[in-house]
Design a protein around this motif. Structure first.
Motif, short mmCIF file in Angstrom:
data_model
loop_
_atom_site.label_atom_id
_atom_site.label_comp_id
_atom_site.label_asym_id
_atom_site.label_seq_id
_atom_site.Cartn_x
_atom_site.Cartn_y
_atom_site.Cartn_z
N ILE A 20 -20.71 -38.55 -35.66
CA ILE A 20 -21.73 -38.33 -34.62
C ILE A 20 -22.15 -39.67 -34.02
CG2 ILE A 20 -24.12 -37.60 -34.25
CD1 ILE A 20 -23.63 -35.38 -36.28
N LYS A 21 -22.36 -40.67 -34.88
CA LYS A 21 -22.71 -42.00 -34.36
C LYS A 21 -21.59 -42.57 -33.51
CE LYS A 21 -25.74 -43.28 -38.21
NZ LYS A 21 -25.93 -44.23 -39.35
N GLN A 56 -21.71 -40.94 -30.17
CA GLN A 56 -22.83 -41.50 -29.42
C GLN A 56 -22.48 -42.87 -28.86
OE1 GLN A 56 -25.90 -41.37 -32.45
NE2 GLN A 56 -26.89 -39.61 -31.47
N LEU A 76 -31.85 -37.51 -34.58
CA LEU A 76 -30.65 -36.77 -34.93
C LEU A 76 -30.24 -36.98 -36.38
CD1 LEU A 76 -28.57 -34.89 -33.64
CD2 LEU A 76 -27.17 -36.89 -33.14
N SER A 107 -13.61 -31.04 -33.62
CA SER A 107 -14.89 -31.77 -33.55
C SER A 107 -14.87 -32.77 -32.41
CB SER A 107 -15.15 -32.49 -34.89
OG SER A 107 -14.05 -33.33 -35.20
N SER A 135 -17.43 -32.80 -30.04
CA SER A 135 -18.79 -33.04 -29.56
C SER A 135 -19.73 -33.10 -30.75
CB SER A 135 -19.23 -31.93 -28.60
OG SER A 135 -19.32 -30.69 -29.28
N GLN A 136 -20.93 -33.61 -30.51
CA GLN A 136 -21.92 -33.72 -31.57
C GLN A 136 -22.33 -32.35 -32.09
OE1 GLN A 136 -25.20 -36.39 -30.61
NE2 GLN A 136 -23.92 -37.48 -29.14
N SER A 137 -22.53 -31.39 -31.20
CA SER A 137 -22.94 -30.05 -31.62
C SER A 137 -21.84 -29.38 -32.45
CB SER A 137 -23.28 -29.19 -30.41
OG SER A 137 -22.18 -29.14 -29.51
#
Length: 687
Positions: free
Chosen positions: A419-420, A423, A541, A590, A592-594
């Motif tokens: 996730i990081k 981002q 988050l 995977s 995207s973050q969601s």
């Protein structure tokens, strides 16, 4: 009480001969009597004025046997089966008698009270796993940590827990469950408290290490301790319910971190040497479950099964009577009397004695002999896990624990790191690039963020009270400029020429200037040390991901607890691990973050059933004298796998998804296939 070390303290080895506690127990060694004689002075106070002849079992008219008659018939059948078997060890007789006693004691208020106390200890273990991850972004700036130091801080907690699991698990089989769990939690509370005040990296690392060693003993002791107060048909379900407290620990840590760490006004300082920011307040609050469990343990007794194994008959009988009376009074049946008078127990004859007289040597010498002997006993117990009768169980369970932990903890690190990374990629895609700027006599009074300035010229410009975040100046010229009250993050000057420029009260140092030519420049009142970034370090988050990951295991926890006895431990472990292996292939989606958060919830929700089954089977496979030791060794192996998994998986973030996915898939499939080879322990009496 006499000093237990005064004479014949450490009795090594376990004999096969067992004696009977009490007299007249019958041929089978049991202390149950069909119609126990009740003298007036032996009757319970609560039965005074109660006429038993006036009370009749309501099912008698319908020909329904009384539950006590059913139990008596079952016990008679067991006794007949034992007499018909030529080789039934007296250890098995003790186990069966203890199971009958626990059935008579019932499951009620006492077990639920102990459930809450031990659940808080397990909750403290869950919190410990999250504390460093939550405080690291703030502590990184507060303690001026390098990347290597950050990695060591995350690693040291698991290393401490690994040592603690091995140490306390071994000691709990020799010194007692309650005693060792109390000491372990006390060490955790003291060092966690001290770590919140530590101002230097080294001392903070030291305190967190010993905090981890303390809490590392909670998992192996908690399950061993609680299982010895449960009857066979309740064991799998209620041990699974106990597992939920680890999830509660994750939720508690997420909520308190989100509610405390971003509130910088909650801290205080004493000059420049002592800073107490809000992340330190969180460290204190995270210690509350361990403190609550420690207080609760003061009112809990030792495991009677452990006491019987160590020939402490009177203490065990009193505790069993306490359990019986507590449960039946809470159920509104205070007239039920504890009818056990004789308990099969091991004889005290052992193969080796070490006598320590009070007049022998100094107190330090006696303590050294006792400690050395205790270490030998613990190591001998550990070595016995590879004996002929336990070798395959230990190897199979070691493989399952390692595979499950390697995959679970590896992906637990991989999910937030991915996730990081996403981002960061999104942030980089929005960078603004400025070519060949010519700025003269301008006053920069606004922040600069996510910018690259190439081949620019800045003449007589002022940069005052601004923040520079992710700013890079390349091949630029600064002449007669003035920088004051600058706060920078990831800001560099590369291949620049800087002339007659003043830097006053800034945090810019030599590290920010790469291959730069400095001519007649002045640095005044530079800021030293590191400074917290209230925006950068507290992205909500990170708390949300941990909260959702912990909450996602709730359905799996409930289902595994409800079906642990119906489906069986082996099928739950194997099925959960194989289904989790299939879920890992969805990680290729995977993007995207969601999507990553959803996949994390799916994986955690499916894999938790395997964890519950593994912990139940570990308790049931090993005898009382080795149960906590085996659990400690396997849990230490689990922490080693966690360290390896998190390190390996994190190294592939931003490089490739294929290797972490294939590694987790392979580990889960191997562990699941081995789990299906385990014996079914549903109907196994604790040995």
């Amino acid at each position: 009480m006499a000093d237990p070390y005064h004479n014949n303290v450490y009795q090594q080895g376990v004999g096969d001969a067992y004696g009977t506690y009490g007299e007249g127990g019958g041929n089978d060694g049991y202390g149950y009597q069909g119609d126990p004689p009740q003298e007036e002075d032996a009757a319970s106070d609560v039965t005074e004025g109660h006429d038993e002849e006036d009370q009749m079992y309501e099912g008698e008219y319908q020909g329904i046997p009384h539950p006590d008659e059913v139990k008596a018939a079952q016990r008679a059948a067991k006794a007949k089966a034992r007499t018909g078997t030529s080789a039934v060890s007296e250890l098995e007789e003790l186990s069966e008698q203890y199971e009958d006693i626990m059935e008579d004691c019932g499951h009620g208020r006492f077990q639920w009270t102990l459930f809450m106390v031990l659940g808080l200890a397990l909750m403290a273990d869950g919190v410990e796993c999250f504390v460093v991850a939550f405080v690291l972004p703030s502590a990184e700036k507060d303690l001026c940590l390098s990347n290597a130091e950050k990695g060591m801080l995350g690693l040291i907690v698991f290393l401490g827990m690994m040592v603690g699991a091995f140490l306390w698990g071994g000691l709990a089989d020799k010194l007692g469950r309650r005693r060792c769990l109390t000491a372990a939690l006390a060490i955790n509370c003291v060092f966690a408290f001290l770590s919140s005040f530590a101002q230097g990296y080294g001392i903070f690392l030291f305190f967190r290490l010993f905090s981890g060693i303390g809490i590392g003993g909670s998992v192996p002791i908690v399950y061993s301790y609680f299982s010895e107060f449960l009857q066979m048909d309740k064991r799998g379900e209620h041990l699974s319910w106990l597992c939920m407290f680890w999830m509660v620990g994750g939720i508690y840590a997420s909520f308190t971190a989100w509610g405390i760490i971003p509130r910088y006004g909650w801290g205080f300082s004493m000059g420049t040497e002592f800073q107490f920011h809000s992340w330190r307040v969180f460290v204190l609050v995270a210690n509350l479950p361990a403190i609550a469990s420690l207080v609760g343990l003061m009112f809990m007794p030792e495991s009677p099964r452990f006491l019987l194994e160590n020939a402490k008959h009177d203490e065990a009988w009193m505790i069993l009577k306490q359990v019986h009376d507590t449960n039946w009074r809470a159920k509104g049946k205070p007239e039920k009397v504890f009818t056990v008078t004789h308990i099969k127990a091991p004889k005290t004859a052992e193969d080796e004695f070490i006598e320590i007289q009070s007049a022998t040597g100094t107190a330090v010498q006696r303590w050294a002999v006792r400690s050395l002997t205790l270490c030998k006993l613990v190591l001998r117990n550990v070595a016995s896990l590879l004996s002929a009768e336990l070798r395959f169980a230990t190897l199979f369970m070691g493989t399952i624990w390692f595979c499950m932990a390697f995959s679970y903890y590896g992906l637990s690190v991989w999910f937030p790191d991915m996730i990081k990374h996403l981002q960061y990629e999104e942030y980089e895609s929005q960078v603004k690039v400025f070519h060949r700027e010519h700025v003269t006599g301008f006053h920069f009074n606004f922040s600069l963020e996510n910018q690259i300035h190439k081949e620019g010229e800045y003449i007589q410009d002022k940069f005052i009270k601004i923040e520079m975040k992710s700013v890079k100046f390349e091949d630029s010229l600064f002449e007669d400029c003035y920088f004051e009250d600058i706060k920078s993050t990831d800001t560099v000057f590369e291949n620049c020429t800087i002339r007659s420029t003043v830097f006053s009260n800034t945090d810019l140092s030599e590290e920010n200037f790469i291959n730069c030519k400095m001519e007649n420049c002045t640095f005044e009142h530079n800021k030293h040390g590191c400074h917290l970034d209230t925006l950068e370090e507290n992205d909500v988050l990170i708390y949300l991901v941990s909260f959702l990951g912990s909450l996602a295991v709730l359905p799996g926890n409930i289902l595994s607890a409800l079906f642990m006895e119906k489906i069986g431990r082996v099928k739950i472990i194997g099925g959960s691990m194989l289904v989790s292996a299939g879920c890992t292939f969805f990680l290729f989606l995977s993007f995207s973050q969601s999507a990553i958060i959803a996949l994390q919830c799916l994986f955690c929700g499916v894999s938790v059933a395997a964890w519950n089954g593994i912990e139940v089977v570990t308790v049931e496979l090993y005898p009382t004298s080795k149960r906590a030791t085996a659990f400690g060794v396997l849990n230490a192996l689990c922490k080693l796998a966690a360290v390896l998994g998190s390190s390996i998986f994190a190294s592939f973030v931003g490089v490739t998804k294929a290797i972490p996915i294939l590694l987790s898939f392979t580990a889960l499939v191997c562990g699941g296939m081995v789990a299906l080879k385990l014996p079914d322990t549903r109907d196994k009496i604790l040995q």
